[in-house]
Motif scaffolding. Structure first.
Motif, PDB file in Angstrom:
ATOM      1  N   LYS A 220      42.093   9.954  57.943  1.00  0.00           N
ATOM      2  CA  LYS A 220      40.979   8.961  57.383  1.00  0.00           C
ATOM      3  C   LYS A 220      40.183   8.736  58.795  1.00  0.00           C
ATOM      4  O   LYS A 220      40.478   8.117  59.570  1.00  0.00           O
TER       5      LYS A 220
ATOM      6  N   ASP B  82      35.315   4.788  56.476  1.00  0.00           N
ATOM      7  CA  ASP B  82      34.888   4.326  54.968  1.00  0.00           C
ATOM      8  C   ASP B  82      33.614   3.896  54.916  1.00  0.00           C
ATOM      9  O   ASP B  82      32.851   3.191  55.841  1.00  0.00           O
TER      10      ASP B  82
ATOM     11  N   ASP C  98      35.626   6.891  51.313  1.00  0.00           N
ATOM     12  CA  ASP C  98      36.481   7.072  52.290  1.00  0.00           C
ATOM     13  C   ASP C  98      36.112   8.400  52.627  1.00  0.00           C
ATOM     14  O   ASP C  98      36.164   9.449  51.713  1.00  0.00           O
TER      15      ASP C  98
END
Length: 969
Positions: A321, A324, A308
């Protein structure tokens, strides 16, 4: 000053053998081989770096798990320079950093901090502190425009942070806080220094961040992150970023279900879920201030791995984030590289290499791995990504594999591989190449049948072998021409086979990482096989107590300290039998014994206790073991039914204050060619040849004295002893014994008897010869008796038979360790003492004649003594380069030297291991039984052919002359 002609002649004669002993230039690389190793690189201490900022070329730097710092040329994998940071081989740890656009490196190991020139590897400065270095970082941004070093130490419950001038090596400031916290790492951004510690008690910690001023080192703030109990141990903290615009600290909970991240300097932390069944987490981030504040979290599972990518907002310190990378089966290794603000992540799997940008998940490049002999399983790697055009990239990744190899992959092609798993060897043994198993069975069957059946069987076998005759005949011209020209007979075929000279042998090596290797000593140390000894899993480092090769069966046995053992075939490495940890008690040592069932390794438990063994496996001779109170004892085995039990026969306990530090015994193969030494006047001085002798060195640290004992292993009787004063107990004490002499090396004081006696200290070697009597032509009390007993006294005198001892002390120019004595097949060749010189990283061969204790003192030798080869005694021995059997090679960290005889009486095979692996052949009395490479076979054959042709041409003339003479008569 006038020098006598006789003295000058003797000096010249003594210098000639040294020149003869030198390794000839054409022999280097032919009779010897060298694996120049570093150790297995560690993930946090391996990187690419440009040693010259104005050039684009990079070198590969690493600090290995053995404590070896080195630079490698990425073009061919050759070592540029190496440094062993401590005197002993380590078990991991240490720190290595390089400042961007700097020509030096900073390293730390133990309590010392070093700076090294990145091109030459020379030491720039060294600082020693108390405690242990916990972390090391380079401050990229300083006021004086050159980079400094931050070192974090743990000293007696205190956390100590020091800023060290990177150029001068002086401490700029020091911050010390005594709180009992556990220091973890130090980090910095453009403005502040962050010290991360564990605050709390055992198994219940939280993170504390100390914020320091970069100019003065004063504490500006103290931030406690999370609640108590979030961190159980230091290993839970996965990453502390440094030298980036937004350094972060990341840690996981005990169950590996959540990753918690904090931007250093802020008080907030964020949590991110991890995939189920996670077994390991790694965080990868750039280490330059110009790079984008992005980092990657690599999560491993039992079957695969995923990643990630996260971004940090520099204004709000918020972590989000970004994307990924998918979960792929099998192992994967990730690495980070940067170019200005661009950050690239490289993924190496068993099948391909993938490069992505930290900005998005789009793949910038993908290269399938070309087929290799074995599937490459990456453990960790470092990479360099180069942007050639708008959408064209190139990448080179240097990967540490699960086989402890270090390989470079350039756009999917493996360009070189370094067998770093060979480093860190802890035990090795010589093994003969096994004969064909079918042939062995056939010969055994013929030996156990009646003569007629055996004859018919052998005749049939020879008829069947005629099918191989045409192939053999085809090789004769090639072998003949190669023999005449002095070249190799043929290229190596890849199969193991014995040779007539006995040079082709195997070496089985065991490493501290739990690996076994089989090396072909006759083919430049080629790795024949390698395997993990995971059939006997134990704690690392692997503590090997003994290794033994049974040449008759072609098997090698390795015994570990936790009771585990493994038996493998010497030529293939195939496991025959193994015993894991926990099924057998701990082993303190193991000794090779002979029994009715054959030779085998007898395990000796703690305190020298030996368990009961079957009667057929009971040792025939006395077994010597250590005792729990620091002594030595001898035991015999007595059969009681199907079992045999030990019965102590003697115990040797050194005097109060003495501690045994070294024990040496005669080699299993130590043939005696002559029972006496012929003197110059043709008398004989008979050698004391007791095979049951043991040399024991005991140190008294309070009195700084060393006592060397010679014991009879059958009776425990002290045959002779000597004490040396002013010995340094902190330095190596090594001994060796062979034939009728033994020696010990140590660092101690010695006296110079001149106008004014002086006491100096230096490295010494004491040599002692053992004879049956002080007088020549005198066999002593035993006379010409064939047998003698160590337990029963002789008639005259009524006591044990003690040898006559002649000793001399020599001063060495440098320390020596890992002593070994050369062996030959019949023992006719003169001996050499082989020793490792740690300061010059070389192995020397000291002639036995130079260590002769019968050399006359204070006078020139008589003609009879000169005929023996004796020279005037000089206390100093200069270990000059002409004695080095390693030539110009630097052999690093030698732990032990083992020798074995070749089939030629003149030649001994030598193998040294430790960090490096080195092997060679030595001929202490020159190669008197084989033609050298310089022998002109072509000229000899030409002379013979010319003589044949000349005789044939003259034959007609002679006959014509004889006929004419008869007609005239």
């Amino acid at each position: 000053m006038h020098i006598p002609v006789q003295t000058l002649s003797i000096a010249v004669l003594l210098a000639l053998p040294a020149a003869v002993r030198a390794v000839f230039k054409d022999e280097v690389g032919h009779i010897d081989y060298h694996h120049e190793l570093l150790g297995v690189p560690q993930r946090e201490t391996t990187f690419f770096h440009r040693p010259r900022p104005q050039e684009k070329a990079s070198l590969l730097y690493t600090l290995s798990d053995l404590g070896v710092l080195g630079a490698v040329n990425p073009g061919n994998g050759a070592v540029v320079w190496r440094q062993l940071l401590s005197n002993n081989i380590t078990n991991g740890g240490g720190h290595l950093r390089a400042g961007e656009d700097e020509t030096w490196l900073a390293s730390a190991l133990g309590s010392s901090v070093h700076a090294w020139d990145a091109i030459s590897g020379r030491n720039v400065w060294t600082l020693d502190f108390g405690g242990e270095v916990k972390d090391l970082e380079v401050m990229e941004m300083t006021a004086n425009n050159h980079k400094d070093v931050l070192a974090l130490h743990q000293e007696d419950g205190a956390t100590v942070t020091r800023r060290i001038d990177g150029t001068e090596g002086r401490v700029v400031w020091e911050f010390r806080e005594v709180t009992g916290d556990v220091p973890l790492q130090v980090s910095t951004n453009l403005e502040k220094v962050f010290v991360v510690t564990l605050h709390g008690s055992l198994l219940s910690y939280n993170l504390k961040v100390l914020v320091l001023d970069t100019l003065t080192g004063k504490k500006l703030d103290e931030i406690v992150i999370g609640t108590k109990g979030e961190v159980q141990k230091p290993e839970d903290v996965q990453f502390v970023g440094a030298n980036s615009a937004a350094p972060v600290v990341a840690w996981t909970d005990n169950t590996l279900t959540k990753l918690k991240v904090n931007v250093l300097g802020s008080k907030n932390r964020q949590e991110f879920p991890l995939i189920p069944d996670a077994v390991g987490v790694e965080v990868h981030a750039p280490h330059t201030t110009r790079s984008s504040p992005h980092f990657l979290v690599h999560t491993r599972t039992a079957k695969g791995s995923k990643a990630d990518v996260f971004h940090v907002d520099l204004k709000s310190n918020a972590i989000t984030k970004a994307y990924d990378l998918p979960l792929l089966e099998g192992g994967s290794a990730f690495s980070t590289s940067s170019s200005d603000a661009n950050v690239y992540f490289t993924r190496v799997t068993a099948d391909e290499v993938i490069v992505t940008s930290s900005v998005s998940h789009g793949i910038l490049g993908r290269w399938p791995l070309k087929s290799t002999a074995e599937k490459l399983i990456a453990v960790h790697c470092v990479s360099e990504v180069i942007k050639k055009a708008e959408d064209n990239y190139a990448v080179r990744s240097v990967v540490v594999t699960d086989a402890d190899d270090w390989s470079q992959i350039v756009n999917g092609d493996v360009s070189w591989t370094r067998p770093e798993g060979l480093s860190g060897a802890v035990a090795a043994t010589w093994a003969e190449i096994p004969e064909s198993e079918d042939l062995a069975k056939t010969l055994e069957a013929e030996a156990h049948t009646d003569p007629w059946s055996a004859f018919v069987h052998r005749l049939t076998r020879h008829i069947d072998e005629l099918q191989y005759l045409p192939a053999f005949l085809q090789t004769i011209p090639q072998r003949l021409f190669a023999s005449i020209l002095g070249s190799e007979t043929s290229a190596f075929s890849g199969t193991l086979s014995r040779d007539s000279f006995g040079f082709n042998k195997l070496v089985v090596l065991a490493t501290k990482r739990g690996k076994l290797y089989g090396l072909d000593a006759g083919n430049h140390g080629r790795i024949v096989w390698s395997k993990s000894a995971n059939e006997t899993p134990g704690s690392k480092p692997w503590d090997v107590k003994a290794i033994y090769a049974d040449d008759a069966k072609g098997l090698v046995t390795v015994r570990g300290a936790q009771g585990e053992f493994i038996i493998v075939k010497s030529d293939t490495g195939k496991t025959i039998e193994s015993l894991p940890v926990g099924l057998f008690p701990s082993v303190e040592s193991a000794v090779l014994v002979d029994s009715d069932a054959g030779p085998w390794l007898l395990p000796i438990g703690e305190g020298g206790k030996i368990a009961e063994v079957q009667s057929s496996f009971a040792p025939k001779e006395t077994v010597v073991t250590r005792t729990s109170d620091g002594g030595i004892r001898g035991v015999k085995f007595v059969s009681k039914g199907e079992l045999a039990v030990e019965v102590p026969t003697w115990i040797f306990t050194p005097p109060t204050g003495q501690k045994i530090v070294e024990v040496a015994s005669r080699s299993e193969h130590d043939p005696i060619a002559s029972i006496g030494r012929v003197l110059g006047d043709r008398t004989v001085k008979y050698k004391y040849l007791n095979p049951n002798t043991l040399v024991v060195a005991a140190i008294d640290e309070q009195a700084t004295s060393l006592t060397v004992y010679l014991l009879d292993t059958v009776s425990g009787q002290v045959l002779t002893s000597s004490t040396y004063e002013g010995v340094d107990p902190t330095k190596d004490i090594t001994c060796a014994v062979a034939e009728n002499w033994f020696l010990c090396s140590f660092f101690g004081q010695y006296k110079l008897r001149d106008a004014q006696p002086q006491q100096l200290k230096g490295y010494q070697i004491v040599v002692s010869d053992l004879y049956e009597s002080d007088e020549a032509n005198n066999r002593g009390p035993l006379g010409d008796a064939v047998n003698f007993s160590s337990l029963d006294p002789v008639d005259t005198p009524t006591g044990p038979y003690l040898p006559s001892v002649v000793s001399k002390t020599f001063i060495l120019s440098s320390p020596i360790t890992s002593l070994a004595v050369t062996k030959t097949r019949q023992g006719i060749t003169s001996r050499q003492l082989l020793a490792y010189l740690p300061e010059s990283r070389s192995i020397v061969g000291i002639p036995r004649l130079a260590l002769e204790p019968r050399r006359p003192v204070g006078r020139d030798p008589t003609p009879a003594e000169m005929e023996e080869g004796l020279s005037k005694y000089f206390p100093a021995i200069e270990l000059n380069p002409q004695m080095q059997i390693t030539h110009q090679r630097e052999v690093l960290g030698v732990k032990e030297i083992i020798t074995t005889p070749a089939a030629l009486e003149s030649t001994c095979l030598v193998f040294a291991y430790g960090v490096d692996v080195f092997g060679t052949r030595v001929a202490p009395s020159l190669a008197f039984d084989v033609l050298g490479k310089g022998f002109n076979k072509l000229a000899l054959l030409g002379t013979v052919v010319a003589l044949v042709l000349g005789v044939g041409g003259l034959r007609g003339l002679v006959r014509k002359k004889q006929i004419d003479a008869r007609w005239k008569m």
